[in-house]
Design a protein around this motif. Structure first.
Motif, PDB file in Angstrom:
ATOM      1  N   SER A   1      79.408   7.993 -42.085  1.00 28.08           N
ATOM      2  CA  SER A   1      79.165   6.680 -42.525  1.00 28.08           C
ATOM      3  C   SER A   1      78.135   6.707 -43.580  1.00 28.08           C
ATOM      4  O   SER A   1      77.903   5.973 -44.468  1.00 28.08           O
TER       5      SER A   1
ATOM      6  N   GLY B   1      78.586  11.866 -38.044  1.00 31.94           N
ATOM      7  CA  GLY B   1      79.225  10.939 -38.419  1.00 31.94           C
ATOM      8  C   GLY B   1      79.107  10.991 -40.334  1.00 31.94           C
ATOM      9  O   GLY B   1      78.130  11.682 -40.569  1.00 31.94           O
TER      10      GLY B   1
ATOM     11  N   ASP C   1      83.787   6.014 -35.689  1.00 36.56           N
ATOM     12  CA  ASP C   1      83.453   5.379 -37.035  1.00 36.56           C
ATOM     13  C   ASP C   1      84.055   6.039 -38.143  1.00 36.56           C
ATOM     14  O   ASP C   1      83.895   5.582 -39.154  1.00 36.56           O
TER      15      ASP C   1
ATOM     16  N   GLN D   1      86.563   3.334 -39.916  1.00 41.81           N
ATOM     17  CA  GLN D   1      85.698   2.421 -40.618  1.00 41.81           C
ATOM     18  C   GLN D   1      85.203   3.191 -42.055  1.00 41.81           C
ATOM     19  O   GLN D   1      85.239   2.390 -43.145  1.00 41.81           O
ATOM     20  N   THR D   2      84.744   4.365 -41.821  1.00 42.97           N
ATOM     21  CA  THR D   2      84.118   5.020 -43.026  1.00 42.97           C
ATOM     22  C   THR D   2      85.264   5.198 -44.342  1.00 42.97           C
ATOM     23  O   THR D   2      85.059   5.002 -45.363  1.00 42.97           O
TER      24      THR D   2
END
Length: 269
Positions: free
Chosen positions: A155, A153, A10, A13-14
């Motif tokens: 995000s 993560g 991820d 995308q973050t």
């Protein structure tokens, strides 16, 4: 013996979401510069300038603390600001380099957030405007950080940015309404006091100290005005707002101007 330590699924995308909302992302690592370049290529760290090649600087040429006094260099932002701003990442750095990179960006007027998980990240986490210790970080990093993530993560950081911007807009709306409502009442009563004299409306056959009923202000009226205002303010706290795509800053001149205009229109109406 080779090791593989790829970025999380991820992470790309973050970073893309961070760029979308006006947050510049820079990588600071102690790994070899070749590893840093490959990681930066995978994460597309040059999204603000996609036409340019990814720029990763090594510790050579970066500012260092004074060997005797341990003070930061004078004119840090002026001497190293352009170089740090143009770089997408930094490799083979030491804790003092991380600290000075963050401090340099702060001297240039940026609001700097720093993520880290180790003892070597603690100085930079401490000096940053927002220090974020990731999940599984050391006790030193947690103590130096302002926020500690409990889930893997990054995000969550983007989600926190969006929530903070929504809160900012609600606070801005709250202040605008409070200014407008206060000025409206002040303007109305101020004008009414000077425009309408009770003596002009007293019957001729009444005592001089008698005021007509429409000049009396019952306590229940003041209570109703207060309750109605409070009800509106409570609704503003749950207002549906759309977070802006760029970081928000206070503009008190615009805030008071809007409040004054709304108060004037409400008073006239």
């Amino acid at each position: 013996l080779t090791f593989l330590d790829p970025p999380r699924i991820d992470t790309l995308q973050t970073i893309q979401d961070a760029y979308k909302y006006g947050v510049i992302v820079k990588m600071i690592t102690g790994d070899h510069i070749l590893i840093a370049k490959e990681t930066a290529r995978r994460l597309r760290l040059n999204q603000f300038n996609p036409s340019n090649d990814i720029t990763i600087l090594s510790a050579d040429g970066l500012p260092c603390l004074d060997s005797k006094t341990k003070d930061k260099p004078e004119n840090l932002g002026r001497d190293y600001g352009d170089m740090i701003l143009q770089a997408d990442g930094f490799a083979q750095v030491f804790p003092e380099h991380k600290y000075l990179i963050v401090e340099c960006l702060r001297e240039l007027g940026y609001r700097v957030g720093m993520t880290g998980d180790g003892v070597n990240d603690s100085p930079a986490l401490k000096i940053a405007d927002v220090g974020i210790a990731v999940q599984g970080s050391t006790d030193a990093a947690r103590a130096a950080a302002d926020i500690v993530l409990t889930q893997p993560g990054l995000s969550t950081i983007i989600h926190g940015i969006l929530i903070a911007r929504c809160i900012f807009i609600r606070i801005q709306n709250f202040i605008t309404y409070r200014i407008a409502a206060t000025l409206q009442l002040l303007f109305f009563f101020f004008i009414a006091i000077f425009a309408f004299k009770p003596s002009d409306y007293e019957p001729e056959d009444q005592d001089d100290h008698y005021w007509p009923n429409f000049f009396h202000m019952p306590v229940i009226m003041l209570m109703l005005i207060t309750l109605l205002n409070d009800g509106t303010l409570i609704a503003i706290g749950y207002d549906h707002v759309i977070p802006p795509d760029t970081p928000t800053i206070w503009n008190l001149r615009v805030l008071f101007t809007i409040g004054f205009v709304l108060a004037t229109v409400a008073c006239i109406s």
